[in-house]
Design an enzyme around this catalytic site. Structure first.
Site, PDB file in Angstrom:
ATOM      1  N   HIS A 161       0.835  -1.210   0.000  1.00 49.00           N
ATOM      2  CA  HIS A 161       0.000   0.000   0.000  1.00 49.00           C
ATOM      3  C   HIS A 161       0.865   1.253   0.000  1.00 49.00           C
ATOM      4  O   HIS A 161       2.036   1.201   0.384  1.00 49.00           O
ATOM      5  CB  HIS A 161      -0.865   0.040   1.278  1.00 49.00           C
ATOM      6  CG  HIS A 161      -1.946  -0.976   1.333  1.00 49.00           C
ATOM      7  ND1 HIS A 161      -2.087  -1.871   2.373  1.00 49.00           N
ATOM      8  CD2 HIS A 161      -2.976  -1.236   0.490  1.00 49.00           C
ATOM      9  CE1 HIS A 161      -3.144  -2.635   2.163  1.00 49.00           C
ATOM     10  NE2 HIS A 161      -3.703  -2.281   1.029  1.00 49.00           N
ATOM     11  N   CYS A 248      -2.128  -0.041  10.043  1.00 53.90           N
ATOM     12  CA  CYS A 248      -3.198  -0.928   9.549  1.00 53.90           C
ATOM     13  C   CYS A 248      -4.185  -1.359  10.632  1.00 53.90           C
ATOM     14  O   CYS A 248      -5.318  -1.719  10.325  1.00 53.90           O
ATOM     15  CB  CYS A 248      -2.603  -2.195   8.965  1.00 53.90           C
ATOM     16  SG  CYS A 248      -1.097  -1.933   8.055  1.00 53.90           S
TER      17      CYS A 248
HETATM   18  C1  CIR Z   1      -3.517  -7.951   3.227  1.00 53.40           C
HETATM   19  O1  CIR Z   1      -2.703  -8.434   2.447  1.00 53.40           O
HETATM   20  O2  CIR Z   1      -4.516  -7.364   2.842  1.00 53.40           O
HETATM   21  C2  CIR Z   1      -3.279  -8.128   4.711  1.00 53.40           C
HETATM   22  N1  CIR Z   1      -2.692  -9.393   4.959  1.00 53.40           N
HETATM   23  C3  CIR Z   1      -2.402  -7.025   5.221  1.00 53.40           C
HETATM   24  C4  CIR Z   1      -3.056  -5.681   5.141  1.00 53.40           C
HETATM   25  C5  CIR Z   1      -2.240  -4.604   5.756  1.00 53.40           C
HETATM   26  N2  CIR Z   1      -2.936  -3.372   5.732  1.00 53.40           N
HETATM   27  C6  CIR Z   1      -2.376  -2.194   5.530  1.00 53.40           C
HETATM   28  O3  CIR Z   1      -1.190  -2.116   5.221  1.00 53.40           O
HETATM   29  N3  CIR Z   1      -3.139  -1.134   5.558  1.00 53.40           N
END
Ligand code: CIR
Length: 255
Positions: A161, A248
């Site tokens: 992201h 996150c």
């Molecule tokens: C994903 O791949 O969507 C989750 N395992 C990790 C998301 C992390 N979120 C973020 O960086 N905002």
């Protein structure tokens, strides 16, 4: 008053989405203990934490940041790029609605993960990532332009992201990994570079005037302190196995 919405770690956390990391065993108990400590850090920094429950069939539930973007004027409910994550949004929308926040939704064919949205004052930078597409960015632009924000799409590479690559650490100041996002998008904002040995360190979370940093990044932490910033360290290495960082795991807003 500052609020933080968080969400419990699912029993299926091990089945999380992974893009850039290899799957390794996650110790659920340790991950939950780290999540508790993270929430306490938010409390110590003045947030009232509202933890939403989760269900086993939602592996990535803890990464609540991706489900919505909260502005002073209302919320935008995201439409996650990973299909397995779409079930996460209704409960987060409900939690935000309990505050009386009105919301607009990103709709098909748009996709947008909250982790791609970096708000700096009235500037909204949106990562054009694997998760967030042009339709999602345009919908966000239409929603927030009329509220006086300007939206700029920013390409990201080699990371999940936009906020894996750059976050706000002080007024008009960003922490950045230039290998993952080009700095020119950010105009005259002050930039602090992560240490070369710590590419993932750019994901830091500003709460009030304190920056929450993951314990795994001591060199970048030292750099922030050299710039006069106050830092609070949390250990989230078990959660990081699921490709998540400190931004996150919460949605923080003043209400
Ligand atoms: C994903 O791949 O969507 C989750 N395992 C990790 C998301 C992390 N979120 C973020 O960086 N905002």
């Amino acid at each position: 008053m500052w609020f933080a919405i968080t969400r419990a770690i699912s029993g299926a956390f091990q089945n999380c989405q992974l893009t850039h990391l290899a799957r390794v065993a996650i110790d659920l108990e340790r991950a939950r203990a780290q999540h508790d400590a993270y929430e306490w850090a938010l409390v110590e920094l003045g947030c009232t934490v509202r933890r939403v429950d989760t269900a086993a069939e939602i592996p990535d539930s803890v990464f609540v940041e991706d489900a919505a973007v909260v502005f002073r004027e209302g919320a935008v409910i995201a439409r996650p790029g990973a299909e397995s994550r779409r079930a996460e949004t209704p409960v987060v929308a409900e939690a935000l609605a309990r505050f009386g926040l009105s919301h607009r939704d990103i709709q098909e064919p748009g996709t947008l993960d909250g982790g791609d949205v970096l708000v700096v004052g009235r500037n909204v930078f949106v990562g054009a990532s694997r998760r967030t597409n042009a339709a999602g960015i345009n919908q966000l632009r239409q929603i927030v332009t009329r509220l006086g924000y300007s939206v700029r799409a920013v390409p990201v590479q080699d990371c999940l992201h936009l906020k894996s690559a750059v976050t706000v650490v002080a007024p008009k100041t960003l922490l950045i990994n230039r290998n993952w996002v080009a700095p020119d998008a950010f105009g005259d904002l002050r930039l602090i570079d992560v240490d070369d040995d710590e590419p993932h360190a750019a994901n830091a979370l500003l709460v009030g005037d304190v920056v929450i940093c993951a314990a795994a990044f001591p060199k970048t932490r030292a750099r922030l302190e050299q710039h006069g910033l106050r830092v609070k360290v949390v250990d989230v290495d078990e959660i990081a196995k699921a490709e998540g960082g400190v931004t996150c795991c919460s949605l923080i807003f003043e209400w």
